[in-house]
Scaffold this active site. Sequence first.
Site, mmCIF file in Angstrom:
data_model
loop_
_atom_site.group_PDB
_atom_site.id
_atom_site.type_symbol
_atom_site.label_atom_id
_atom_site.label_comp_id
_atom_site.label_asym_id
_atom_site.label_seq_id
_atom_site.Cartn_x
_atom_site.Cartn_y
_atom_site.Cartn_z
ATOM 1 C CG ASP A 677 -1.978 1.161 1.391
ATOM 2 O OD1 ASP A 677 -2.738 0.892 0.393
ATOM 3 O OD2 ASP A 677 -2.087 1.933 1.989
ATOM 4 C CE LYS A 681 -2.048 5.032 1.289
ATOM 5 N NZ LYS A 681 -1.874 5.344 3.062
#
Length: 814
Positions: A677, A681
Amino acid sequence: MKILKFGGTSVANAQNIQKVQRIVSQIDSDKAVIVVSALGGITDLLLTAQNQAAEQDDTYKTTLAEIENRHIQTIKELLPIERQSSVLSAVKSDLNTLETLLEGAFLIGESTPQLSDKIVSYGELLSSFIISEYFISAGLDTSFKDSRELILTDETYGKAAVNFKKTNAQCQAYFDGNSKRITLLPGFVASSASGNTTTLGRGGSDYTAAVIAAAINAEELQIWTDVSGMYTANPKLVKQSRAITRISYEEAMELSHFGAKVLYPPTIQPVLAKAIPIRIKNTFDPDAEGTLITSMKNGGDKTVRGISYIEHIALLSLEGPGMIGIPGVSKRFFEVLSQAGISIVLITQASSEHSICIGISEAEAKVARELVNKEFDHEISTGKLQPVVVEEDLAIIALVGDNMKSHQGLSGKMFSALGKNNVNIRAIAQGASERNISAVINAADAKKALNTLHEEFFEARVKQLNLFVMGVGNVGSRFLRQLYQQRSFLKENLKLNVRVIGISNSRKMYFDPEGIELGNWEEALSKGEKADKELFFDRVRELNYRNSIFVDNTASEEVSDAYATYLRESIAIVTCNKIACSSDYSNYKELKALSRTYNAPFLFETNVGAGLPIIDTLKNLVASGDKVLKIQAVLSGSLNFVFNNFNADNTFKDIVKQAQEEGYTEPDPKIDLSGIDVMRKILILARESGYELNLEDIENQSFLPDASLKTTNNEEFFKTLEESEEEFQALYKEAAKHQSRLKYVARFENGEASVGLQHIPEGHDFYNLEGSDNIVLFYTERYPDQPMIIKGAGAGADVTASGIFADIIRIGNF
Ligand code: ADP
Ligand code: ASP
Ligand code: MG
């Protein structure tokens, strides 16, 4: 004397006719002329019956029975019993004649225009007779007069031309000698010199009233209908439209010519010549002001006064290299159509004179094509011209206003508003009067175009956004709640009317074209149909609303795969789903390009830092010419939560579980814990900074044991966490030994990115990061030593929902 005309809906049934009687009994002038249409829908039924009969289809009898029932029922409900029998027998006798006429058409298997006029005239003849009998029974001093004895026309059946000289004389003679207070006449019907029944064209009862008004110099012509005046746009299609209180004859004429059906276009001419004011009023709301049409220019500084449209348009284009060399091409083009009685609604000619393009009614397109090709047969066969090209399924949309000519930039505004909403414009014309700018568009876009233009020119203050929301779980449901709570604030303060038109979860989907009642969406959705992503898209496209936004609150790849399809329809996208922006660089690039090409915003602020304004700030830096040199960040609210709470007194697994339960992780916590994740980002930040990077280019020093990384479901994953507790404790102790905290840090510098767990000593910007906070340090050319810092809660459903919300407001202000 005043003249009042009541349209089909106003006299559709007994109840409505009683309303008409009330209005008539309150007329303030001593005498009045009342013109009525056929009971609403009867003209259409008469034409249907005629067509059926002419095609030897005996269902014309059923249609006739329906016509009969409507009239008989009206008589029974309207008249006192003692008067019914005489009226019923007169009406039945008319209906018998009508039946004979239809039978005739049935037997010979055809109808003529002359017979057709005779047949449809019964609509007005019957209604006017019944209404006059009712007026008399209600005590009004009424006489009935057959308009065929007053209005004389030629024999152009279906749309006869009035002989004004004779008509005026007949009207004056009749009304001079008439002492009754009320005279009631049928609209629409007239007669020729040889005594044949003619009609004045569909919607022609308005014209009957205007012709009589002009003949007797009436003080006012009132058109009573089912809407409260002439509106800024057709109120049936544009909810926000409103009645225009005062308008000039020319503007009203232009609007009606371009489709404002509320007034039959020829109506204005006779009264304009005598400067008789026209007032349009609503039978169902007599107190409403309505519209006053006069000769004065009353637009003031208002430029666009109304928007109208005509359906069923075809475009004929004649093109060819030889066009310049052939004399009189346009003249011959127009002449051949005019000789066939085909009227031209719109003309555009390219200044190069290479092509000429005209708009006509679709029903005449076939004949027109044949005639034009025949006329230019020689030029076509010698290659100087190409055969005429016909495009169908089009509509014309027009802006109308007397003062438009003295204002610049109106067409620019018109076309940019249409362009933003993906309305493709096929041809443009600005009338010589400069009172009108019209555009030919696809019929399927007409409603959207009308609403878009109405918003642009009449509601500049309130913009409507139409949302289609997929995913109503943690984030989605909070978003809908926030929207529900903020609705009136948005409307009053930001002038945004945000409507949710469709919602879907993985099981069900539900649409309400008027906007879903947000206080109650759960129940509506539970009654919805089976969810289907493709069908969802089809609906969004079919509804074809202006300012449509697809909101993706899911984490699903299947959903993000559809973004390109939405963007290609000029539907904006707001998403908290990171998959698209962290997918292959070419896909990210394509979505960005589509967003630009189709003028559809693609916003994903919540992809990094939930509600924190990270991406928007970054975009502003880059757009203003700054260059990002380095990014350091703690971007995982989930990992922060985990490492802030994990210590020697609890277990790693329990803390991860808690984070999951409190909504701080993705549904699949491995996506957070493995660092994927965070990789996504930092990838998105690097890309938004202008660098070309892919997920595989990012170095990930994962702290998870291999066994955890290999799991395929949450249960297995938590089991491996439990088994590796010792390793996690070791990580914690090692950091504590160095008076450091564990933070999962993302870096980007010199085009390279990495993510991993680090020891952060006291005093470092990252040390005191509480709860699920995120922090980003941007080192740029303008911020080389002291970075720009954005810090705050970076995870959680509520802040994510408010980030989505913020993106939607950005689109509203776009
Ligand atoms: P009537 O039967 O009373 O003659 P019409 O159906 O001919 O009524 O005309 C009224 C209708 O015109 C309205 O119901 C509305 O749907 C349509 N209309 C189209 N454009 C406009 C407009 N700009 N303003 C008002 N009505 C319009
Ligand atoms: N009854 C006719 C029609 O429907 C005329 C009118 O209503 O104005 O066209
Ligand atoms: Mg009408």
